[in-house]
Design a protein around this motif. Structure first.
Motif, PDB file in Angstrom:
ATOM      1  N   TRP A 136      -1.861  16.038   1.769  1.00  0.00           N
ATOM      2  CA  TRP A 136      -1.005  15.661   0.643  1.00  0.00           C
ATOM      3  C   TRP A 136      -1.592  16.294  -0.614  1.00  0.00           C
ATOM      4  O   TRP A 136      -2.802  16.190  -0.870  1.00  0.00           O
ATOM      5  N   THR A 182     -11.064  12.882   7.748  1.00  0.00           N
ATOM      6  CA  THR A 182     -10.243  12.821   6.539  1.00  0.00           C
ATOM      7  C   THR A 182     -11.093  13.143   5.320  1.00  0.00           C
ATOM      8  O   THR A 182     -12.304  12.882   5.308  1.00  0.00           O
ATOM      9  N   ILE A 225      -4.889   8.290   4.130  1.00  0.00           N
ATOM     10  CA  ILE A 225      -4.010   9.188   4.874  1.00  0.00           C
ATOM     11  C   ILE A 225      -4.116   8.854   6.358  1.00  0.00           C
ATOM     12  O   ILE A 225      -5.195   8.531   6.858  1.00  0.00           O
ATOM     13  N   LEU A 247       0.791   8.529   3.566  1.00  0.00           N
ATOM     14  CA  LEU A 247      -0.204   8.345   2.510  1.00  0.00           C
ATOM     15  C   LEU A 247       0.026   6.967   1.908  1.00  0.00           C
ATOM     16  O   LEU A 247       1.030   6.742   1.229  1.00  0.00           O
TER      17      LEU A 247
END
Length: 123
Positions: A36, A58, A70, A81
């Motif tokens: 994102w 992550t 996420i 998200l």
């Protein structure tokens, strides 16, 4: 190539939560690292979060770590998200992105992008 469609943006107040979702239309979703990114008015596009192909790794921007999460569901071709404790400075267009070569925190290294979803946080 994978096509990405975001949803879940909106107008919220500071301190509220919001969950963005992204659905991928394409084969072999699990072969893509997902991310994102966001872009606020007058600013460059910046990294927010990324997740590895099977979710084992992550990374988050320092400004959202501890508040944003996420996640992905490879069976459903989706990535999400979760955004908690939102702040006015989180206002931006949020983009779902994909990268065949693996995770990265560099926006320009992502290959595929969604159309974006607007998140506005009022004070």
């Amino acid at each position: 190539q994978v096509q990405l469609v975001e949803s879940g943006g909106g107008l919220v107040q500071a301190g509220d939560s919001l969950r963005l979702s992204c659905t991928a239309n394409g084969r072999l979703f699990s072969t893509y690292a997902m991310g994102w990114l966001r872009q606020a008015p007058g600013k460059e596009r910046e990294f927010v979060a990324t997740i590895s192909r099977f979710g084992g790794t992550t990374y988050y921007a320092d400004s959202v770590a501890g508040r944003f999460t996420i996640s992905r569901d490879n069976a459903k071709n989706t990535v999400a998200l979760q955004m908690n404790s939102l702040k006015p400075e989180n206002t931006a267009v949020y983009y779902c992105t994909a990268r065949k070569q693996g995770i990265t925190t560099t926006p320009s290294e992502y290959n595929d992008w969604g159309q974006g979803t607007q998140v506005t946080v009022s004070s």
